[in-house]
Every structure is written in C-alpha cells, then in structure tokens.
Scaffold this motif. Structure first.
Motif, mmCIF file in Angstrom:
data_model
loop_
_atom_site.group_PDB
_atom_site.id
_atom_site.type_symbol
_atom_site.label_atom_id
_atom_site.label_comp_id
_atom_site.label_asym_id
_atom_site.label_seq_id
_atom_site.Cartn_x
_atom_site.Cartn_y
_atom_site.Cartn_z
ATOM 1 N N THR A 352 1.023 -1.189 -0.189
ATOM 2 C CA THR A 352 -0.029 -0.003 -0.121
ATOM 3 C C THR A 352 0.641 1.137 0.005
ATOM 4 O O THR A 352 1.956 1.161 0.497
ATOM 5 C CB THR A 352 -0.920 0.130 1.064
ATOM 6 O OG1 THR A 352 -0.248 0.660 2.417
ATOM 7 C CG2 THR A 352 -1.709 -1.379 1.726
ATOM 8 N N GLU A 354 0.278 5.184 1.155
ATOM 9 C CA GLU A 354 -0.900 6.126 1.818
ATOM 10 C C GLU A 354 -0.322 7.293 2.363
ATOM 11 O O GLU A 354 1.034 7.418 2.436
ATOM 12 C CB GLU A 354 -1.586 5.155 2.781
ATOM 13 C CG GLU A 354 -2.048 3.824 2.494
ATOM 14 C CD GLU A 354 -2.321 3.319 3.814
ATOM 15 O OE1 GLU A 354 -3.313 3.239 4.576
ATOM 16 O OE2 GLU A 354 -1.460 1.978 4.036
ATOM 17 N N MET A 393 -2.674 -1.081 -3.497
ATOM 18 C CA MET A 393 -3.596 -0.236 -2.913
ATOM 19 C C MET A 393 -2.850 1.327 -2.689
ATOM 20 O O MET A 393 -1.953 1.456 -2.065
ATOM 21 C CB MET A 393 -3.981 -0.504 -1.444
ATOM 22 C CG MET A 393 -5.378 0.194 -0.997
ATOM 23 S SD MET A 393 -4.826 1.619 -0.265
ATOM 24 C CE MET A 393 -4.964 1.145 1.696
ATOM 25 N N ILE A 394 -3.603 2.227 -3.345
ATOM 26 C CA ILE A 394 -3.151 3.534 -3.434
ATOM 27 C C ILE A 394 -4.239 4.497 -2.790
ATOM 28 O O ILE A 394 -5.449 4.514 -2.866
ATOM 29 C CB ILE A 394 -3.044 4.160 -4.756
ATOM 30 C CG1 ILE A 394 -2.289 3.227 -5.678
ATOM 31 C CG2 ILE A 394 -2.657 5.716 -5.048
ATOM 32 C CD1 ILE A 394 -2.384 3.469 -7.283
ATOM 33 N N GLU A 396 -5.259 7.279 -2.441
ATOM 34 C CA GLU A 396 -5.869 8.342 -3.331
ATOM 35 C C GLU A 396 -5.308 8.687 -4.492
ATOM 36 O O GLU A 396 -4.099 8.987 -4.494
ATOM 37 C CB GLU A 396 -6.308 9.488 -2.362
ATOM 38 C CG GLU A 396 -7.268 10.561 -2.805
ATOM 39 C CD GLU A 396 -7.310 11.755 -2.440
ATOM 40 O OE1 GLU A 396 -7.917 12.676 -2.739
ATOM 41 O OE2 GLU A 396 -6.992 12.140 -1.280
ATOM 42 N N ILE A 397 -6.126 8.582 -5.450
ATOM 43 C CA ILE A 397 -5.498 9.139 -6.784
ATOM 44 C C ILE A 397 -5.998 10.525 -7.062
ATOM 45 O O ILE A 397 -6.952 11.128 -7.108
ATOM 46 C CB ILE A 397 -6.237 8.272 -7.953
ATOM 47 C CG1 ILE A 397 -5.973 6.883 -8.159
ATOM 48 C CG2 ILE A 397 -5.791 8.966 -9.328
ATOM 49 C CD1 ILE A 397 -6.402 6.193 -9.177
ATOM 50 N N THR A 402 -0.364 10.308 -11.095
ATOM 51 C CA THR A 402 -0.743 8.948 -10.422
ATOM 52 C C THR A 402 -1.712 8.151 -11.131
ATOM 53 O O THR A 402 -1.649 6.887 -11.006
ATOM 54 C CB THR A 402 -1.205 9.485 -8.953
ATOM 55 O OG1 THR A 402 -0.212 10.211 -8.445
ATOM 56 C CG2 THR A 402 -1.438 8.128 -8.021
ATOM 57 N N ALA A 406 -1.292 4.071 -12.236
ATOM 58 C CA ALA A 406 -2.237 3.334 -11.625
ATOM 59 C C ALA A 406 -2.893 2.384 -12.609
ATOM 60 O O ALA A 406 -2.806 1.148 -12.744
ATOM 61 C CB ALA A 406 -3.092 3.819 -10.862
ATOM 62 N N SER A 418 -7.991 1.738 -5.221
ATOM 63 C CA SER A 418 -7.726 3.093 -4.743
ATOM 64 C C SER A 418 -9.160 3.838 -4.532
ATOM 65 O O SER A 418 -10.345 3.249 -4.495
ATOM 66 C CB SER A 418 -7.189 3.803 -5.847
ATOM 67 O OG SER A 418 -6.554 5.088 -5.418
ATOM 68 N N THR A 419 -8.927 5.148 -4.034
ATOM 69 C CA THR A 419 -10.016 5.855 -3.895
ATOM 70 C C THR A 419 -10.223 7.035 -4.858
ATOM 71 O O THR A 419 -9.227 7.338 -5.096
ATOM 72 C CB THR A 419 -10.163 6.125 -2.494
ATOM 73 O OG1 THR A 419 -9.133 7.225 -2.105
ATOM 74 C CG2 THR A 419 -10.122 4.872 -1.569
#
Length: 567
Positions: A352, A354, A393-394, A396-397, A402, A406, A418-419
């Motif tokens: 991840t 973050e 797991m990212i 936030e894009i 990014t 991704a 991601s979110t």
C-alpha cells in the motif's frame, strides 16, 4: 573504543568476580532477551549495583555520584527531553557555561553523547550513577511539574478497572500534585482514552480555549462535547500525548503527526495523533482505528449479498482496478482495508502507499508518502511496482500522473485498489478522464466502482416501529413494495440517548461490463452511464440501497435522506 559490555566483562574476569563462562552466558541472555547486560549481572547476583558502579568509576577514571544524596535541579534536568533521558538512561545534573554534567549508566555510549550534544548544543561531561538511581531521578523530574511527564513511548496497556476513577478526581490530582505512584497526567489521559473507546468514538478532540480545555468526541460522525477541563491541565496533557506519540515536545510552532497503541478489554486500538498549533495552544485530535473492524468482513460494513458477489467476481480477476468513491469521512479507507484483509494471503504480495498509513496490518507492506523528501504518490508508486506486487492499494488518486501509472499497472498484471472523491460511482469514470487518462485505458482497466456513504445504525435496544405516511415517502421518491415496517430512533442508556449505535455503509456498485465500456470510450456524460447501469445491470443506487436497509430495520429513513440529498 571498547563497548560498555566489553569493559565490564573484562573487569569482572580480570578481578575474578566472574568466570568467562558466566559472562558469556549472561551476554547471550542479554542479547537474546534484549535486556540490559549490567542489569542481568546484578539480578544474577554476580555483583551488586554499587560495586559495579564503583568498579567502573575506577577503571574509567570518571567520578561517581549517588543521586539519592544529590538534590536535582528540575530546570537543568529538563534541558534534556524525557524521550532521550529514558532511552539512554541518563539525567542532567548541572550546567556551567557551555558544559553540561550528565549522570549516565553507560558513559561509553557515544551515540547518546552525540545526541545530547546535538540537542543541547553543549559539551557533555559524563559522570557515573547506578541505573536504578537514574530511573528514580527520571520519575522524580518528569512525573511532576507542568511540562515533561512520565510514561513510556510505545505500546500502552490500559486496565479496564481504571474507569472506576472519575475524570474529575484525576484532573484534581493533576492540578494539585500528590505523592501518587502514577503520574496524575497519565491517569487523566488513560481515562479520556478509555471513555473514547467505550463510547465507540472515532475521534477525540482536545481543543484549547481562552480559559479552558474543551474535550469532544466524534461519535457516529457527530461531535459531542464531553468535558471542559481547567486551562492549567492543557500543557501537561498535550505534552503527555506528544511523548506517547514519539513527537518532539519542544516544538510548538509547527503541526506534528504521530501514533501510539492502546489495549482495552483485549481490544487493540491504534491512535493516530495530529497536533496543530492554534491561537490558544496546541490542538490535539486522536483518530481511533480499531483493527477488529477489518476482520469482520464486508457484510458487517453494510454490503448486501449481491454487492459482495459483484466484488468477489472483480477481485478474482488477476488484474484490474477497483475504485471506492465518496466524500471525506464516508468510510472509503475502511472498505479498502476490509478488501485487503480478504486478499491478505501468504501467497500474495500486498503493498500500500498512503498519506498517512491508516491501519498497520501484519503481512502487508505499507509505504508512507513524504512529499517533503520527494516521495509522492507517483514516485512511490513507480518504486513499489518494482517490488513485484500482486495487489497495490493507493490511498487516493490525486493527480494525472498517479492515475496514469495506476491504470497501466492494472493492465500489466496487478490488482489495483484506490479511492476517488466523487458523488456517485459513474462520476468516477468522468473524473479519471478529466485527469487526462485516455477513455480506452479507463474502459480496459477499471473493473468495479463502489460509491458509499455512512449512515447511523439504529440502536436495537430502543428502536420502535412506525408507519410513515405517503406525504413523508413521496418527497423521497420511495414507494415500498407491499407491506414494509420501518423503525425510528428513541434513545436509551445503551446508546447514550441518541437512538443510534455505530454506523454502516450504504453502497452503489457499478460493474464495468461491455456496454458500459462502449459508453466510456464514446465519452458520454456520467449520468448516461449511470442510467445504463440502472436499466441494464439493475444497479441499486445509493438512496435505494439506503431504503432497503431502512426496511430491514438497520437505519432510519431520515438518515438515508440526509446523506443522499444530492440524489
């Protein structure tokens, strides 16, 4: 220069106070158990502490001081932060010009002396003192007074019976120092944390006001004022929290972030700490992150069986992108971690990236973004893709770079989670295209988009059924099929009179299938994608999902209407 252990070992053997075999055995034990070598020598009866100190004093040519007979100057002692004093077992005794006399249990520790020089900007003159006396001196200096306070950095264990003491009593002890064994400030913090955990708060706020310290808890998404503490309690409490979080207690001008752990009734909670310098002092916000939520599964978070089935179909693919969307505070990170928890297997490499790391999970490699040193989402993502991940797991894009990396990663063998901050699932597609990602890349890489909101759960102890009239349902655009029983909030002791206890998600799950892909490539507006998903996939939109849960007695129609006002 010989190490402290080497000098002690050589002296003991040379003076026939111990055999080489005894010394080697204790050295192995100290190394294996990470204990103090000198302390083990004393515990095993090889030599007394006073004898050991006297022996080293003669050998090293350093003066020996008995702190039990020495009157400590607290102002001088506090020139050294408590963190360093505890870490290196030392205490400052006197300062003359640019020279600082420091009592040390290990005067050969060059790392300790270098750190002290850097922090105090003074030359260090070490003297020898027994370790036990230094520890007593540390407790005496840092456990009383207004500033630097007792307590170990790292993991805490709060006993459940501490809640029997009232917060008022603990605050009174803090303001009027007593001879209590445990520092009063420790007890105040423990009681506040225990109360936050028992009230199932997601955040604890300590807010300096002009003449008081306000304590508020965020419970089920709403801030509730719990206490007003005297202004004199502010500095000790904030300093204590900084010590627990490993923060610099001498810094009051810049924002700081840290974390610590606590355990209550066999439940472990991570605390993420943010300190913000404001007009009347440092405002502290503690975010409570309960790891137990991650192992309960998506069903506990509010996903209906059909949504979970769509999710499982998406993650069974060897690659692709799964997005969770919603505003800040809608539970996106918790959902992602619940998904990661299901994917967390010894056969998979999960990484991840973050900002910041929310939950610390065993078995997952977690990377913290640090823009100040050039470690951004984009640069970190490039680096972690060279670590052969199976799942990425990212957090936030946020930008086009990014998003582009991704997307390409999701097409070359990685599952990417991601979110995004969008109002509904279909809008996530438009947001990615707006960021500069080619529509064909979005259509090829994204396999599932989940939009979610959080609503409060009805308290099962006091909820009561009621029949809403058509004048209430029609403005909501809802007409239940057949007979439906709804419930409303009442309030009882179990839920603190609110009628609600806990929160759950309402979700909208968009599966990117062939027809949706065609619309994405054609760059149609997001509302057309949503309309197609509703008619052809029978996608359940946020408000409909909320109404289903209201019919199941899990929440109220008012809650659903409030969080889906844009529908």
């Amino acid at each position: 220069m010989s190490s402290f252990k080497d000098r002690i070992s050589g002296l003991l053997v040379a003076q026939r106070l111990a055999t080489p075999q005894q010394v080697h055995a204790i050295l192995r034990e100290a190394s294996g158990q990470r204990k103090s070598f000198a302390r083990l020598l004393i515990e095993r009866g090889v030599i007394s502490e006073s004898q050991l100190t006297e022996l080293l004093s003669k050998e090293l040519g350093l003066p020996m001081i008995s702190l039990s007979k020495y009157r400590l100057d607290s102002a001088v002692a506090r020139l050294i932060p408590e963190r360093l004093a505890r870490q290196y077992h030392l205490i400052a005794l006197s300062k003359l010009g640019d020279r600082l006399v420091v009592a040390m249990a290990d005067p050969l520790n060059i790392f300790a002396i270098d750190d002290l020089k850097a922090f105090t900007q003074a030359a260090i003159d070490p003297v020898l003192s027994p370790e036990a006396e230094i520890h007593r001196a540390i407790e005496q200096v840092y456990a009383t007074g207004e500033g630097l306070l007792a307590g170990a950095i790292g993991e805490l264990t709060f006993e459940a019976n501490e809640g029997e003491e009232t917060l008022d009593t603990a605050v009174a002890l803090l303001l009027h120092e007593t001879g209590a064994e445990e520092a009063p400030v420790v007890r105040v913090i423990n009681l506040l944390v225990i109360e936050a955990m028992r009230r199932h708060a997601s955040d604890l706020h300590l807010e300096p006001m002009e003449d008081s310290l306000r304590v508020r808890y965020r419970i089920d998404g709403r801030l509730v004022e719990a206490h007003r503490l005297p202004k004199a309690a502010q500095h000790p409490l904030v300093s204590r929290l900084k010590i627990l979080s490993g923060l610099d207690i001498t810094e009051w001008r810049l924002p700081q972030d840290g974390r610590f752990k606590a355990r209550l009734d066999e439940q472990e909670v991570d605390f993420r700490v943010s300190v913000l310098p404001i007009t009347h002092g440092g405002k502290v916000v503690l975010r409570l992150l309960e790891k137990s939520h991650l192992s309960l599964g998506l069903q506990h978070l509010g996903f209906l069986p059909e949504s979970i089935e769509a999710f499982r179909a998406a993650v069974q693919r060897p690659f692709g992108m799964l997005l969770v969307t919603g505003p800040t505070g809608s539970g996106k990170s918790t959902t992602l971690y619940a998904i990661l928890n299901e994917l967390n297997q010894p056969t998979k490499n999960l990484i991840t990236i973050e900002d910041p790391v929310e939950y610390q999970v065993e078995g997952i490699t977690q990377l913290q973004v640090r823009p100040e040193v050039g470690l951004t989402f984009a640069s970190g993502l490039r680096a972690l893709l060279r670590q052969s991940p199976d799942v990425v797991m990212i957090g936030e894009i946020r930008d086009s770079e990014t998003a582009d990396i991704a997307m390409k990663a999701s097409l070359t063998g990685q599952m990417v989670l991601s979110t995004l901050h969008t109002n509904d699932a279909a809008a996530a597609v438009a947001r990615l295209i707006d960021m500069g990602v080619e529509p064909f890349l979005v259509a090829s890489s994204v396999s599932l988009v989940i939009a979610q909101r959080l609503v409060r759960r009805l308290c099962v102890k006091c909820r009561e059924p009621f029949e809403p009239g058509q004048e209430f349902l029609e403005p909501l655009g809802f007409s239940p099929a057949g007979e439906a029983t709804f419930f409303r909030a009442v309030g009882c002791r179990f839920c603190n009179g609110t009628g609600y206890r806990g929160r759950m998600g309402i979700t909208e799950v968009l599966q990117i299938e062939e027809r949706i892909r065609e619309l994405i490539v054609a760059r149609v507006p997001s509302w057309q994608i949503k309309e197609c998903a509703v008619t052809e996939q029978r996608m359940v939109v946020l408000r409909q999902d909320g109404f289903k849960k209201a019919q199941m007695g899990l929440t109220t129609l008012e809650e659903v209407a409030a969080v889906t006002a844009e529908e």
